[in-house]
Structures are given as C-alpha cells and as structure tokens.
Design a protein around this motif. Structure first.
Motif, PDB file in Angstrom:
ATOM      1  N   ILE A   1       5.948  26.496  21.094  1.00 29.72           N
ATOM      2  CA  ILE A   1       4.884  26.950  20.192  1.00 29.72           C
ATOM      3  C   ILE A   1       5.083  28.421  19.860  1.00 29.72           C
ATOM      4  O   ILE A   1       5.682  29.172  20.635  1.00 29.72           O
ATOM      5  CB  ILE A   1       3.483  26.688  20.798  1.00 29.72           C
ATOM      6  CG1 ILE A   1       3.197  27.627  21.976  1.00 29.72           C
ATOM      7  CG2 ILE A   1       3.362  25.237  21.250  1.00 29.72           C
ATOM      8  CD1 ILE A   1       1.784  27.502  22.525  1.00 29.72           C
TER       9      ILE A   1
ATOM     10  N   TYR B   1       3.209  31.444  22.476  1.00 27.56           N
ATOM     11  CA  TYR B   1       3.112  31.054  23.884  1.00 27.56           C
ATOM     12  C   TYR B   1       2.674  32.237  24.758  1.00 27.56           C
ATOM     13  O   TYR B   1       2.925  33.399  24.432  1.00 27.56           O
ATOM     14  CB  TYR B   1       4.443  30.484  24.388  1.00 27.56           C
ATOM     15  CG  TYR B   1       5.652  31.371  24.199  1.00 27.56           C
ATOM     16  CD1 TYR B   1       5.960  32.366  25.124  1.00 27.56           C
ATOM     17  CD2 TYR B   1       6.497  31.199  23.107  1.00 27.56           C
ATOM     18  CE1 TYR B   1       7.076  33.175  24.974  1.00 27.56           C
ATOM     19  CE2 TYR B   1       7.617  31.999  22.938  1.00 27.56           C
ATOM     20  CZ  TYR B   1       7.908  32.982  23.881  1.00 27.56           C
ATOM     21  OH  TYR B   1       9.005  33.789  23.715  1.00 27.56           O
TER      22      TYR B   1
ATOM     23  N   ARG C   1      -4.600  26.563  22.544  1.00 31.43           N
ATOM     24  CA  ARG C   1      -3.182  26.471  22.168  1.00 31.43           C
ATOM     25  C   ARG C   1      -2.338  26.076  23.381  1.00 31.43           C
ATOM     26  O   ARG C   1      -1.299  25.399  23.235  1.00 31.43           O
ATOM     27  CB  ARG C   1      -2.692  27.801  21.574  1.00 31.43           C
ATOM     28  CG  ARG C   1      -2.396  28.896  22.575  1.00 31.43           C
ATOM     29  CD  ARG C   1      -2.207  30.241  21.910  1.00 31.43           C
ATOM     30  NE  ARG C   1      -1.562  31.217  22.779  1.00 31.43           N
ATOM     31  CZ  ARG C   1      -2.159  31.846  23.782  1.00 31.43           C
ATOM     32  NH1 ARG C   1      -3.425  31.590  24.073  1.00 31.43           N
ATOM     33  NH2 ARG C   1      -1.475  32.718  24.523  1.00 31.43           N
TER      34      ARG C   1
ATOM     35  N   GLY D   1      -0.186  22.829  23.612  1.00 35.62           N
ATOM     36  CA  GLY D   1       1.232  23.094  23.828  1.00 35.62           C
ATOM     37  C   GLY D   1       1.815  22.370  25.023  1.00 35.62           C
ATOM     38  O   GLY D   1       2.978  21.964  25.010  1.00 35.62           O
TER      39      GLY D   1
ATOM     40  N   THR E   1      -8.218  22.512  18.834  1.00 34.35           N
ATOM     41  CA  THR E   1      -7.109  21.912  19.565  1.00 34.35           C
ATOM     42  C   THR E   1      -6.426  20.836  18.729  1.00 34.35           C
ATOM     43  O   THR E   1      -5.197  20.708  18.737  1.00 34.35           O
ATOM     44  CB  THR E   1      -7.609  21.297  20.889  1.00 34.35           C
ATOM     45  OG1 THR E   1      -8.427  22.245  21.573  1.00 34.35           O
ATOM     46  CG2 THR E   1      -6.440  20.918  21.785  1.00 34.35           C
TER      47      THR E   1
ATOM     48  N   LEU F   1      -4.246  22.503  16.149  1.00 33.85           N
ATOM     49  CA  LEU F   1      -3.066  23.065  16.818  1.00 33.85           C
ATOM     50  C   LEU F   1      -2.075  21.969  17.163  1.00 33.85           C
ATOM     51  O   LEU F   1      -0.852  22.162  17.054  1.00 33.85           O
ATOM     52  CB  LEU F   1      -3.486  23.816  18.081  1.00 33.85           C
ATOM     53  CG  LEU F   1      -4.239  25.131  17.869  1.00 33.85           C
ATOM     54  CD1 LEU F   1      -4.828  25.625  19.179  1.00 33.85           C
ATOM     55  CD2 LEU F   1      -3.311  26.194  17.281  1.00 33.85           C
TER      56      LEU F   1
ATOM     57  N   ASP G   1      -0.097  21.361  14.176  1.00 36.65           N
ATOM     58  CA  ASP G   1       0.812  22.490  13.951  1.00 36.65           C
ATOM     59  C   ASP G   1       2.015  22.429  14.885  1.00 36.65           C
ATOM     60  O   ASP G   1       3.125  22.813  14.514  1.00 36.65           O
ATOM     61  CB  ASP G   1       0.083  23.815  14.169  1.00 36.65           C
ATOM     62  CG  ASP G   1      -0.871  24.154  13.030  1.00 36.65           C
ATOM     63  OD1 ASP G   1      -0.755  23.527  11.957  1.00 36.65           O
ATOM     64  OD2 ASP G   1      -1.730  25.038  13.219  1.00 36.65           O
ATOM     65  N   TYR G   2       1.786  21.968  16.114  1.00 36.34           N
ATOM     66  CA  TYR G   2       2.842  21.930  17.131  1.00 36.34           C
ATOM     67  C   TYR G   2       3.603  20.607  17.133  1.00 36.34           C
ATOM     68  O   TYR G   2       4.382  20.333  18.044  1.00 36.34           O
ATOM     69  CB  TYR G   2       2.253  22.164  18.521  1.00 36.34           C
ATOM     70  CG  TYR G   2       1.514  23.468  18.705  1.00 36.34           C
ATOM     71  CD1 TYR G   2       1.725  24.558  17.852  1.00 36.34           C
ATOM     72  CD2 TYR G   2       0.594  23.624  19.733  1.00 36.34           C
ATOM     73  CE1 TYR G   2       1.042  25.749  18.026  1.00 36.34           C
ATOM     74  CE2 TYR G   2      -0.086  24.815  19.919  1.00 36.34           C
ATOM     75  CZ  TYR G   2       0.132  25.874  19.051  1.00 36.34           C
ATOM     76  OH  TYR G   2      -0.553  27.061  19.236  1.00 36.34           O
TER      77      TYR G   2
END
Length: 350
Positions: A88, A91, A213, A217, A236, A239, A242-243
C-alpha cells in the motif's frame, strides 16, 4: 542512535507522518548513527522538527514500557514486517506488536468491519461469519472498537481461531476501556494486537480512520457487515478497492438506515455475501470446522507466558514455578498440539 531508535523517536510526533519517517530513513539508509545530524539528509522543511524529536525523545521511558508490556517493535525495513502492508502507498513506518507476530505474514486474512452502533442483526451475523471463517483457518482482522469490530474478534476466538486487532490509539492505551477483557483474551489466544503509535502517544479521533488503511492492507478480503451511509467502515471499504482487495458486504433490510452503507456498496459492485462458502472458495478452503485445540490449565498457563514474550526454557520455568521435568512435558504437549515450535534458539509460536 540506531535506525530503529530513530524511527521510534519520530513515531512519537503527531507532526511527522509515516511517509516522512520512511523518506527520512530511506535518505539515510546507510547511516550508522542517527545522532550525527551533520551527516544526515532531511526531507524538505523537516530538519528542525526531526532533529527536535531525535534529540528530546525519552528512550529509557519508552523502552521500559515496551519491555513491561512485552511489545515487539517491527520497522518497515525489518524482515518480519508484513509484506502485504508494503503493497500500500502509505504503509506505517513502524508497528508496535503484542502477541503472535507470526500472524503478520501468514496467508488468508479477512478483515471484518462495520458500525460501532450495530443492530442485533449486524452483531449476530458478524459473529457467525467470523466464527465460520476462523474455523477454516482464516485470520480475522478488525479494529477493536465496540460493535461489529468486537464481535468479529469474539467470533474468531470462539472458533479457537486467530485474530489481529489494529488499534487507533497508542499500544499501551485501549479505547474503549470496556474492551480490556477482550484484549486479554486476544493475547491469551495466540493472537495479536498492533498499533503504529508508541506508548504515551496522544489520543486523537482522526487516528481511527487512519488505522483503517492498516486493516485493509493486512487483509486479502474485506467484509463490511453493517454500516450506515456515513460510517467509518466505508473508509475501509474504499481503501480495500484502492489496494486491490476483494470487497464483500452483507445485505440487509432496505428500510433500515443502519444498512444503507452496505446496501449501497452492493449496488456499486461489492460482492453480496450470503454464504461464507464464497469467501472460503477464494482461498480453496471448505467449511469443515477446524478442531479446537483443548488445553489443560498448566498448558494454558505456559502458552500464555510464551505469548507474552517468554521465549526460552529458563524464563518460563522461573515465571511458571514448574519443575524442569514438568515443564518439559508441558512444552512437548504444546508442540505436539501444533501451538509452539521448540528450536535450539528458543521457543516460538506457530
């Protein structure tokens, strides 16, 4: 001052972001002593504040607390740092860990998140989903808040499974305090509590959305079981996308405000979770429950000591008051049950 000490010092500052810490350390990756300021390179406009925290941080106090709580420090350049988190963009520079750090790099982790003000429906199905996934060997990741988070952890523990709790507070400060019994249960169940914030770090509400995150992650899949339109759990969920993590949401009554967020996620393309078998198939697992490992009182006592960081025979013998012969038998039984590994260098959790 070592690289790790420099990272710990900078992590005590609310004004220095993880990205700045990572950038600063990366600029000085070959540096042997971070107290030699003249030899250091600094990110733009950050020299003064970095020097301030490198100079003024009370390492003795921090290290004393870390030792008292059996906290292990894992920085981003450490081989034990979770590989998934390095994927990510933002991090954490450091993780403060209590419990079984081996979980950080194990496969098959699912985050379960949702509302703090969950309904009975949300709580019941969160517990059920978590328990079924944990029975199959999946690690459950959540945020240790009241409501959905707490039930996610409890479901995993009820299954005899493992869970990771990601705090939005300092590693030595639990919020809410009502979750202290749950935290003890997590630590006594071969599981893990982590935070990117060191002992004594101030409490800020905005740290809770930031820790999301880390939850996303660390996970392969994110499940939102109940969330209203403006719930923090939706952060969340975004995210996760996104991840490049798979996203699932639990459907609910269209007329209930408490589920407007999850229903909207499904409308926008999240997987609709009606059976945990769908998730288990992603990991090539089935719903056959894993056998719960049963321990007698002496075995549980020794396992608790190992979880708390006692990693060699002499330490455990001193703390447990068992004779050498008794302890050898207990350790052998724990190894046979697949909970620990006895090596020439010490005792580790499996």
């Amino acid at each position: 001052m070592t690289k790790e000490e420099a990272i710990i010092a900078l992590s005590t500052s609310p004004d220095i972001s993880p990205r700045i810490i990572v950038k600063f350390v990366s600029l000085n990756k070959n540096c042997k002593d971070f107290s030699e300021f003249k030899k250091l390179r600094f990110p733009q406009d950050k020299r003064d504040i970095i020097q301030k925290y490198l100079t003024n941080t009370d390492f003795r106090k921090i290290k004393r607390i870390l030792e008292q709580l059996k906290v292990q420090v894992i920085t981003f350049f450490d081989s034990r740092y979770p590989k998934k988190l390095l994927e990510i963009p933002d991090y954490p520079a450091v993780l403060y860990c209590r419990g079984n750090i081996n979980l950080l790099n194990e496969k098959n982790a699912v985050a379960i998140v949702g509302s703090r003000k969950a309904t009975n429906y949300g709580l019941r199905y969160t517990f059920k989903i978590s328990k079924e996934l944990a029975e199959a060997g999946i690690i459950i990741v959540s945020g240790m808040a009241i409501g959905v988070d707490g039930e996610a952890h409890r479901g995993a523990l009820e299954a005899g499974g493992r869970t990771i709790a990601v705090l939005g507070t300092a590693i030595d400060y639990l919020y809410p305090r009502s979750n202290e019994p749950l935290a003890k249960r997590i630590l006594h169940s071969n599981s893990l509590i982590i935070s990117e914030y060191p002992p004594g770090y101030p409490y800020f509400k905005f740290n809770f959305p930031l820790r999301n995150r880390i939850i996303a992650g660390l996970s392969d899949i994110v499940v939102v079981t109940e969330a209203a339109q403006k719930s923090g759990a939706l952060i969340t969920a975004l995210l996760a996308l996104d991840y490049n993590r798979e996203l699932y949401a639990l459907p609910a009554d269209l007329g209930k405000y408490s589920s407007t967020g999850t229903n909207e996620l499904i409308r926008r393309g999240a997987n609709c979770l009606v059976d945990t078998a769908e998730i288990l198939q992603r990991f090539n697992l089935d719903k056959t429950p894993a056998k719960k490992v049963l321990l007698d009182a002496n075995e549980q006592k020794v396992l608790d000591l190992i979880v708390l960081g006692n990693d060699n025979f002499d330490k455990i013998k001193k703390s447990s008051k068992f004779s050498a012969q008794e302890l050898n038998v207990i350790l052998m039984n724990l190894e046979l049950k697949g909970l620990i590994e006895l090596t020439t260098s010490g005792i580790t959790l499996r």
